[in-house]
Scaffold this active site. Sequence first.
Site, PDB file in Angstrom:
ATOM      1  N   ALA A  13       0.801  -1.234   0.000  1.00 39.04           N
ATOM      2  CA  ALA A  13       0.000   0.000   0.000  1.00 39.04           C
ATOM      3  C   ALA A  13       0.829   1.278   0.000  1.00 39.04           C
ATOM      4  CB  ALA A  13      -0.985   0.036   1.160  1.00 39.04           C
ATOM      5  N   ALA A  14       2.151   1.177  -0.141  1.00 37.42           N
ATOM      6  CA  ALA A  14       2.957   2.400  -0.225  1.00 37.42           C
ATOM      7  C   ALA A  14       2.578   3.200  -1.467  1.00 37.42           C
ATOM      8  CB  ALA A  14       4.442   2.063  -0.251  1.00 37.42           C
ATOM      9  N   GLY A  15       2.429   2.525  -2.602  1.00 33.08           N
ATOM     10  CA  GLY A  15       2.019   3.205  -3.822  1.00 33.08           C
ATOM     11  C   GLY A  15       0.616   3.773  -3.716  1.00 33.08           C
ATOM     12  N   ASP A  16      -0.275   3.046  -3.048  1.00 38.31           N
ATOM     13  CA  ASP A  16      -1.643   3.534  -2.861  1.00 38.31           C
ATOM     14  C   ASP A  16      -1.663   4.763  -1.961  1.00 38.31           C
ATOM     15  OD1 ASP A  16      -2.545   1.401  -4.401  1.00 38.31           O
ATOM     16  OD2 ASP A  16      -2.792   0.106  -2.647  1.00 38.31           O
TER      17      ASP A  16
END
Length: 305
Positions: free
Chosen positions: A252-255
């Site tokens: 979820a870093a990109g999210d």
Amino acid sequence: MVEKANIIILGSANMDMVIKTDHFPEPGETMIGGEFLLVPGGKGANQAVAAARMGGRVMLIARMGNDLFGKQNLANFEKEGIDTRFITLDPEQPSGVAQITVNKQGENTIIVAPGANFAVGKNEIEALQRDIDKAGILLMQLEIPLHAILDAAKLAAKRGVKVILNPAPAQKLPDEIFPHLFMITPNETEAGILTDIKVVDEKSAYLAAEQLVGRGIDQVIITLGAAGAFVYSPTFKGIIPTTQVEVMDTTAAGDTFNGALAVALVEGKDIQSAVRFALKAATISVQRMGAQPSIPTLDEVVPKL
């Protein structure tokens, strides 16, 4: 009357089943893992939660099963202050689930069973049409059918709404979608699949971004993990670095980056400030386990004095 959202997210919602392990298993290998987590996830849902925690007014348009996971996710979205009027609990399809393995370096492997996410289509586009006019940004990903993404992009662009596409999971895209996009936000791998250019440094990122802009996109941001992000826009071209930290879990870093970026842009921040803000949020997230549990609040990203 319910206030209209300034960010609409059309995308996926899953339940994530996460297992921590020292290393990824080889084919045929059975191994004993560590901690197990059952947490809400899905790229659309994660980005909605991130945008809401960053202070955005957020509507999520999604489809989940009319089952335990779907009902848990719906309650969680409402707790986060997300507008859920156009989330459907499908009576026929199960909620999407993701099986995630996280190694001791914080890297992950993910297998998604889409379930109801792949039933997103006509009904969701009709819902989008009802509320799109007062949105500032439409944010989408690739965990729902591509035809729905294309229809939504055309609708939003026609109505003058900026469309941001986070092209994950990675796949080729039809040429007709690009002119309807304001911005695309691939990581290095996704940029390589879209352009056939292997992104390994600033020069290759520039070439990949230049090719994407040549297809009709206004702006490109290629996220580079620990190196930060490469920006190709009319006002700035180059890498914006991020802080180096000890990584626990990149899920979820990109999210988190995309949700925070959408909020910063809809609030009128310039591209460099918006990317720095999004990078700071993402950097906090990789120091924590899980998808949505790792997403910081606005006060953590911009501490109050």
